[in-house]
Design a protein around this motif. Sequence first.
Motif, mmCIF file in Angstrom:
data_model
loop_
_atom_site.group_PDB
_atom_site.id
_atom_site.type_symbol
_atom_site.label_atom_id
_atom_site.label_comp_id
_atom_site.label_asym_id
_atom_site.label_seq_id
_atom_site.Cartn_x
_atom_site.Cartn_y
_atom_site.Cartn_z
ATOM 1 N N THR A 133 0.939 4.279 -1.516
ATOM 2 C CA THR A 133 0.642 3.492 -2.703
ATOM 3 C C THR A 133 0.566 2.040 -2.259
ATOM 4 O OG1 THR A 133 1.898 5.042 -4.042
ATOM 5 C CG2 THR A 133 1.475 2.884 -5.000
ATOM 6 N N THR A 134 -0.469 1.332 -2.684
ATOM 7 C CA THR A 134 -0.731 -0.016 -2.191
ATOM 8 C C THR A 134 -0.545 -1.058 -3.285
ATOM 9 O OG1 THR A 134 -2.386 0.901 -0.712
ATOM 10 C CG2 THR A 134 -2.447 -1.462 -1.059
ATOM 11 N N SER A 135 0.049 -2.173 -2.928
ATOM 12 C CA SER A 135 0.115 -3.320 -3.828
ATOM 13 C C SER A 135 0.006 -4.587 -2.988
ATOM 14 C CB SER A 135 1.406 -3.315 -4.642
ATOM 15 O OG SER A 135 2.526 -3.431 -3.799
ATOM 16 N N GLN A 193 -6.749 -7.390 -3.058
ATOM 17 C CA GLN A 193 -6.352 -6.039 -3.483
ATOM 18 C C GLN A 193 -7.284 -4.994 -2.860
ATOM 19 O OE1 GLN A 193 -3.627 -5.039 -5.448
ATOM 20 N NE2 GLN A 193 -4.246 -3.014 -4.771
ATOM 21 N N CYS A 201 0.022 -7.163 2.229
ATOM 22 C CA CYS A 201 -0.217 -5.840 1.656
ATOM 23 C C CYS A 201 1.107 -5.101 1.726
ATOM 24 C CB CYS A 201 -1.247 -5.065 2.462
ATOM 25 S SG CYS A 201 -2.883 -5.812 2.519
ATOM 26 N N THR A 254 1.397 -8.707 -2.535
ATOM 27 C CA THR A 254 2.405 -9.696 -2.896
ATOM 28 C C THR A 254 2.076 -11.005 -2.200
ATOM 29 O OG1 THR A 254 4.768 -10.134 -3.027
ATOM 30 C CG2 THR A 254 4.001 -9.099 -1.022
#
Length: 109
Positions: free
Chosen positions: A44-46, A31, A58, A48
């Motif tokens: 916006t970053t997440s 993360q 990313c 998976t």
Amino acid sequence: AMAIAAAIAGGALSGAGIASAAKELGGVNIQRWCACTQHAVLATTSVTRGSGAYSWRCVYRYDTGLPGASNKTVQEGVDMNAACRLQYGNGAWSKPLNPNDANSWRCYR
């Protein structure tokens, strides 16, 4: 020269011997790596993943902020070696304990 040849033949200088001498530093903060890339400033970053060690991605979501304009989503693979260096400093590198387990990544030096 004979001693070196004997050491190589006997496995003293094998890759396994070198790898076993590495010190485990800990897990990888994926993360943080995703949040620190250049895309994260604009998006916006997440994170998976699938089930395998090499399935981490990313995910960046760009909001154009313009009425009627579509937002953009980009997925990029994670550079695990770079993530280890970010977390533990220069000389750190990564290796999964199990290629079929996404959560098995560890950093070493």
